[in-house]
Design a protein around this motif. Structure first.
Motif, PDB file in Angstrom:
ATOM      1  N   ASN A 194       1.155  -1.207  -0.086  1.00 18.15           N
ATOM      2  CA  ASN A 194      -0.587  -0.029  -0.168  1.00 18.15           C
ATOM      3  C   ASN A 194       1.028   1.762   0.103  1.00 18.15           C
ATOM      4  OD1 ASN A 194      -2.539  -1.305   0.243  1.00 18.15           O
ATOM      5  ND2 ASN A 194      -1.967  -2.114   2.629  1.00 18.15           N
ATOM      6  N   SER A 195       2.384   1.702  -0.351  1.00 14.44           N
ATOM      7  CA  SER A 195       3.016   1.673   0.205  1.00 14.44           C
ATOM      8  C   SER A 195       3.592   3.196  -1.088  1.00 14.44           C
ATOM      9  CB  SER A 195       4.398   2.356  -0.058  1.00 14.44           C
ATOM     10  OG  SER A 195       5.332   1.127  -0.285  1.00 14.44           O
ATOM     11  N   GLU A 196       3.391   3.866  -1.387  1.00 22.76           N
ATOM     12  CA  GLU A 196       3.967   4.991  -2.787  1.00 22.76           C
ATOM     13  C   GLU A 196       4.698   4.727  -3.934  1.00 22.76           C
ATOM     14  OE1 GLU A 196       1.877   7.071  -4.205  1.00 22.76           O
ATOM     15  OE2 GLU A 196       0.766   6.329  -2.387  1.00 22.76           O
ATOM     16  N   ASP A 197       6.131   3.494  -2.448  1.00 22.30           N
ATOM     17  CA  ASP A 197       6.386   3.251  -3.451  1.00 22.30           C
ATOM     18  C   ASP A 197       6.870   1.906  -4.067  1.00 22.30           C
ATOM     19  OD1 ASP A 197       8.879   4.997  -2.844  1.00 22.30           O
ATOM     20  OD2 ASP A 197       9.352   3.869  -1.043  1.00 22.30           O
ATOM     21  N   TRP A 198       5.157   1.122  -3.293  1.00 24.11           N
ATOM     22  CA  TRP A 198       5.310  -0.088  -4.416  1.00 24.11           C
ATOM     23  C   TRP A 198       4.151   0.320  -6.073  1.00 24.11           C
ATOM     24  CZ3 TRP A 198       6.479  -5.184  -4.518  1.00 24.11           C
ATOM     25  CH2 TRP A 198       5.588  -6.000  -5.009  1.00 24.11           C
ATOM     26  N   LYS A 199       3.837   1.057  -5.400  1.00 20.21           N
ATOM     27  CA  LYS A 199       3.005   1.404  -6.442  1.00 20.21           C
ATOM     28  C   LYS A 199       4.038   2.427  -7.643  1.00 20.21           C
ATOM     29  CE  LYS A 199      -0.787   2.828  -3.141  1.00 20.21           C
ATOM     30  NZ  LYS A 199      -2.024   4.137  -2.398  1.00 20.21           N
ATOM     31  N   HIS A 200       5.179   2.977  -6.807  1.00 19.69           N
ATOM     32  CA  HIS A 200       6.230   3.430  -8.150  1.00 19.69           C
ATOM     33  C   HIS A 200       6.643   2.261  -8.945  1.00 19.69           C
ATOM     34  CE1 HIS A 200       5.195   7.705  -7.358  1.00 19.69           C
ATOM     35  NE2 HIS A 200       5.403   7.028  -6.426  1.00 19.69           N
ATOM     36  N   LEU A 259      13.103   5.043 -19.247  1.00 17.38           N
ATOM     37  CA  LEU A 259      12.361   4.868 -18.368  1.00 17.38           C
ATOM     38  C   LEU A 259      13.102   5.292 -16.507  1.00 17.38           C
ATOM     39  CD1 LEU A 259       9.471   2.492 -19.219  1.00 17.38           C
ATOM     40  CD2 LEU A 259       9.760   4.801 -19.723  1.00 17.38           C
ATOM     41  N   LYS A 260      11.870   5.989 -16.468  1.00 14.88           N
ATOM     42  CA  LYS A 260      12.435   6.705 -15.178  1.00 14.88           C
ATOM     43  C   LYS A 260      11.876   5.916 -13.970  1.00 14.88           C
ATOM     44  CE  LYS A 260      15.117  11.092 -17.096  1.00 14.88           C
ATOM     45  NZ  LYS A 260      14.856  12.164 -16.929  1.00 14.88           N
ATOM     46  N   PRO A 261      12.748   5.070 -13.115  1.00 15.23           N
ATOM     47  CA  PRO A 261      11.757   4.908 -11.767  1.00 15.23           C
ATOM     48  C   PRO A 261      11.875   6.408 -11.103  1.00 15.23           C
ATOM     49  CG  PRO A 261      13.343   3.734 -12.461  1.00 15.23           C
ATOM     50  CD  PRO A 261      13.987   4.643 -13.161  1.00 15.23           C
ATOM     51  N   ALA A 262      10.006   6.219 -10.345  1.00 19.55           N
ATOM     52  CA  ALA A 262       9.612   7.051  -9.583  1.00 19.55           C
ATOM     53  C   ALA A 262      10.807   6.611  -7.876  1.00 19.55           C
ATOM     54  CB  ALA A 262       8.698   7.256  -9.256  1.00 19.55           C
ATOM     55  N   PHE A 263      11.001   4.903  -7.807  1.00 16.48           N
ATOM     56  CA  PHE A 263      11.223   4.582  -6.312  1.00 16.48           C
ATOM     57  C   PHE A 263      13.031   4.819  -6.010  1.00 16.48           C
ATOM     58  CE2 PHE A 263       9.988   1.653  -9.184  1.00 16.48           C
ATOM     59  CZ  PHE A 263      11.918   0.939  -9.526  1.00 16.48           C
ATOM     60  N   SER A 264      13.403   4.836  -5.377  1.00 16.03           N
ATOM     61  CA  SER A 264      14.945   4.601  -5.221  1.00 16.03           C
ATOM     62  C   SER A 264      15.810   3.496  -5.361  1.00 16.03           C
ATOM     63  CB  SER A 264      15.318   5.557  -3.997  1.00 16.03           C
ATOM     64  OG  SER A 264      14.893   4.414  -2.904  1.00 16.03           O
ATOM     65  N   ALA A 265      16.520   3.639  -5.501  1.00 15.78           N
ATOM     66  CA  ALA A 265      17.488   2.488  -5.669  1.00 15.78           C
ATOM     67  C   ALA A 265      17.874   1.760  -4.632  1.00 15.78           C
ATOM     68  CB  ALA A 265      19.400   2.766  -5.991  1.00 15.78           C
ATOM     69  N   ASP A 266      17.545   2.468  -3.294  1.00 17.39           N
ATOM     70  CA  ASP A 266      17.734   1.142  -1.901  1.00 17.39           C
ATOM     71  C   ASP A 266      16.787   1.214  -1.876  1.00 17.39           C
ATOM     72  OD1 ASP A 266      20.352   2.458  -0.892  1.00 17.39           O
ATOM     73  OD2 ASP A 266      19.491   4.266   0.417  1.00 17.39           O
ATOM     74  N   TYR A 267      15.367   0.866  -2.323  1.00 21.02           N
ATOM     75  CA  TYR A 267      13.665   0.681  -2.763  1.00 21.02           C
ATOM     76  C   TYR A 267      14.159  -0.360  -2.595  1.00 21.02           C
ATOM     77  CZ  TYR A 267       9.251  -0.516  -2.687  1.00 21.02           C
ATOM     78  OH  TYR A 267       7.817  -1.171  -2.456  1.00 21.02           O
ATOM     79  N   LEU A 268      14.296  -0.529  -4.163  1.00 24.99           N
ATOM     80  CA  LEU A 268      14.912  -1.741  -5.152  1.00 24.99           C
ATOM     81  C   LEU A 268      15.864  -2.624  -4.307  1.00 24.99           C
ATOM     82  CD1 LEU A 268      14.296  -2.924  -7.737  1.00 24.99           C
ATOM     83  CD2 LEU A 268      15.792  -2.157  -9.167  1.00 24.99           C
TER      84      LEU A 268
END
Length: 678
Positions: free
Chosen positions: A115-121, A144-153
């Motif tokens: 439900n987090s914004e990161d997961w939606k991104h 394509l540019k991810p809207a999440f960070s490298a740390d999140y991935l």
């Protein structure tokens, strides 16, 4: 060549291609359609929407009327197409398949907070990658540019056991390989393009030297480099051939297996011959065999089923040699084809009465076959983003000596038209009359432009003796010049009473007016919503729409043929004289054909660079601001219907057609079932 439609503007943008994938647009209302039947509106056409993309469904009307043997042929050919799905991913970028595998593992295995914004991104990014067959935008070619960070991935990868390391991880977040295809005049267009047709250390000079040294028959040249990857091994340039036992052989062997099944249920001996040659081509990689196949395929015009299959369009190669994998399986729509057959029957009339110089006209236009078809399945470069019209084969000598096939993808066009409008038509049109004409005549005008572009546009004109092919003479400008030339041929005749004489329209002036309004509106304004502020125009079809429109605007400025209007802080373009604009289109068509016929590189370069590349940044910002209020996506693509065999005692006894539950469900199923490359 190919026309691709990008709907979502209240107008569809048609992109044409090479012999395999658009110009003005569709409407938001009904059409006074004399030559085309309307689609059903009870079907749920939309599947999903994310980022700048809308996912649609299409139906396969008439499938149930085919014989069991014909249905089997359709099924086997769709399976052959899907078996090669990974080829397009591999061709688009060298790390695509590894990246896709890691992202899909995360998507299917992650049990954390969804439900987090990161997961939606993350979900949106994966859908965009699926849609583009890789990490570069399907249309702009930008990464394509991810809207999440490298740390999140990294957190997701660790939580799921998925692996993505080194360059394959870093490239998602850095500036490396920023463009799949870089056509900037200041770039080394091979070295600075991420497309995987060439090794990462191969330069433009390498490519030009390598292929200029290959001697081919001047009268019947093969399409050199079409089905290979050019790399350096120990400092020496070497071609890796796409074939069984060669590059991508694991997937190609699967394609061959399904084609052999299809050959066993061919409708006639001509189809059987064509399929046999296609199988031999995939086994050997021989371009002479590819030519033999193209001749057999182009002259195989009987039967209810047809297909496109191979490494075909060269738009993704900055040098125009390498073909992208593409398949479309088609069922003929005989009623619609009969209505449009008059175009191919009168192809010589259109050639003879065109504004081309006499020496650039063909004395005989041969074998132009035009049909409306029902798509039964697509893969590779044709999916999820699909063309709406195709003209093949691409090899010019085969087209001249043996003819070509032009098809309009009827059920795809109907799905686009029934997917709903966006309100952008009203926003970017100059006045109510323009809006009303688009709603009443725009859809028909688009279909006719597609047909004219493919049937008489690409088939028109001839190269002067001893002049090289456009790929050789016009180089990186070849694709946009060719698509603009075909667009102009269509535009010239859209304002001609001949269309009414042929029974294709009820009011040629109003249909032509709607076509001209839409083309200029799109070329000068509305297509800019597909670019980020500050970007140049790089995609070949966007370039051709801009240079055609901008050149026409400038050419008619003294007589105010097209007027730039500013009202309430908004810019519009209003055509004041359609007759003079037609003459301007004819003049530009004549010059574009001259450039092509004479191989005038400098004139072609000047036309594209002066009118088709740079964008007025003030107008671009204005267009983006005006567009920001609309929620409908700028691009559309499709999931494929699923053809499911009914088995009795190990034999196919029938088929059902099912619609996929979601875009992501189909993408995951495809990766599981057709993931033959790693």
């Amino acid at each position: 060549m190919k026309f691709k439609a990008i709907y979502g503007f209240g107008l569809a943008v048609l992109l044409s291609v090479s012999c395999g994938q658009e110009q003005k647009t569709t409407n938001e209302g009904d059409t006074n359609d004399t030559a085309f039947a309307k689609a059903e509106t009870t079907f749920d056409y939309q599947v999903d929407q994310f980022a700048d993309i809308k996912i649609l469904r299409y139906q396969i009307p008439g499938f149930e009327d085919l014989t069991l043997k014909e249905q089997q042929l359709v099924y086997y050919m769709t399976q052959a197409g899907l078996a090669g799905r990974d080829l397009m991913w591999a061709q688009n970028y060298r790390h695509n398949l590894t990246i896709r595998a890691a992202l899909e593992t995360v998507y299917t295995s992650y049990n954390g907070d969804k439900n987090s914004e990161d997961w939606k991104h993350f979900e949106e990014y994966l859908k965009r990658v699926w849609f583009s067959n890789g990490i570069h935008h399907h249309y702009s070619n930008a990464k394509l540019k991810p809207a999440f960070s490298a740390d999140y991935l990294k957190t997701l990868l660790s939580a799921t056991g998925a692996t993505l390391e080194g360059e394959e991880f870093d490239v998602l977040f850095n500036d490396k390989d920023a463009k799949k295809v870089n056509l900037s005049k200041d770039a080394d267009i091979v070295l600075e393009s991420a497309i995987n047709f060439y090794g990462p250390d191969v330069t433009t000079a390498d490519v030009e030297a390598y292929y200029s040294a290959i001697k081919v028959d001047k009268e019947e040249p093969i399409e050199v480099g079409l089905n290979t990857r050019l790399v350096k091994e120990n400092g020496k340039l070497v071609e890796q051939v796409y074939r069984s036992g060669g590059l991508y052989g694991e997937a190609i062997d699967q394609i061959i297996g399904w084609l052999e099944k299809a050959k066993g249920v061919a409708e006639n001996s001509k189809q059987e011959e064509a399929l046999g040659l296609l199988i031999e081509y995939y086994k050997t990689g021989s371009l002479d065999t590819w030519d033999d196949y193209c001749i057999a395929w182009a002259t195989s015009t009987d039967g209810n089923i047809d297909w496109i299959n191979g490494f075909i369009e060269v738009y993704n190669d900055p040098k125009g040699y390498k073909g992208s994998y593409e398949t479309i399986v088609q069922i003929k729509d005989f009623d619609m084809s009969k209505k449009m057959a008059v175009l191919s029957q009168d192809a010589q009339w259109f050639e003879d009465n065109s504004p081309l110089m006499a020496e650039h006209k063909k004395d005989t236009v041969k074998g132009v076959s035009y049909k409306t078809v029902i798509v039964a399945g697509e893969a590779g470069d044709a999916s999820p983003s699909t063309p709406i019209g195709v003209n093949l084969p691409n090899n010019n000598w085969i087209r001249q000596a043996h003819g070509s096939k032009s098809v309009s993808l009827g059920n795809i066009i109907n799905s686009y038209a029934n997917a709903g409008g966006s309100g952008r038509l009203e926003e970017f049109s100059h006045d109510e009359e323009e809006i009303a004409l688009e709603k009443e005549y725009g859809q028909l005008a688009d279909k006719l432009h597609t047909a004219l572009h493919e049937v008489v546009g690409h088939a028109s004109g001839q190269i002067n003796k001893d002049v090289g092919t456009p790929k050789e003479t016009l180089k990186s400008y070849k694709s946009t010049i060719e698509e603009g030339r075909a667009d102009l041929f269509g535009l010239y005749y859209l304002m001609d009473p001949k269309l009414q004489e042929l029974g294709l329209v009820t009011d040629w002036k109003k249909t032509g007016t709607a076509a001209y309004d839409g083309y200029i509106r799109n070329g000068m304004l509305s297509q800019l919503v597909r670019l980020e502020l500050g970007d140049d125009v790089e995609e070949a079809h966007m370039r051709n729409r801009q240079w055609v429109s901008a050149w026409a605007f400038e050419r008619g400025a003294e007589e105010n043929v097209i007027e730039k209007v500013t009202r309430d802080g908004k810019t519009y373009y209003n055509i004041n004289d359609y007759t003079k604009l037609r003459a301007i289109f004819g003049e530009l068509l004549r010059e574009t054909q001259r450039i092509t016929s004479e191989g005038d590189y400098e004139a072609g370069k000047a036309l594209v660079e002066d009118y088709g590349v740079k964008v007025d940044q003030v107008i671009h910002k204005e267009v983006l601001d005006r567009n920001s209020k609309f929620k409908s996506a700028a691009y559309s693509g499709f999931v494929n219907p699923v053809i499911v065999p009914t088995m009795t005692d190990g034999e196919i006894t029938g088929f059902t057609i099912e619609q996929p539950a979601s875009f992501e469900a189909q993408m995951l199923e495809y990766a599981k079932t057709y993931g033959f490359l790693k």
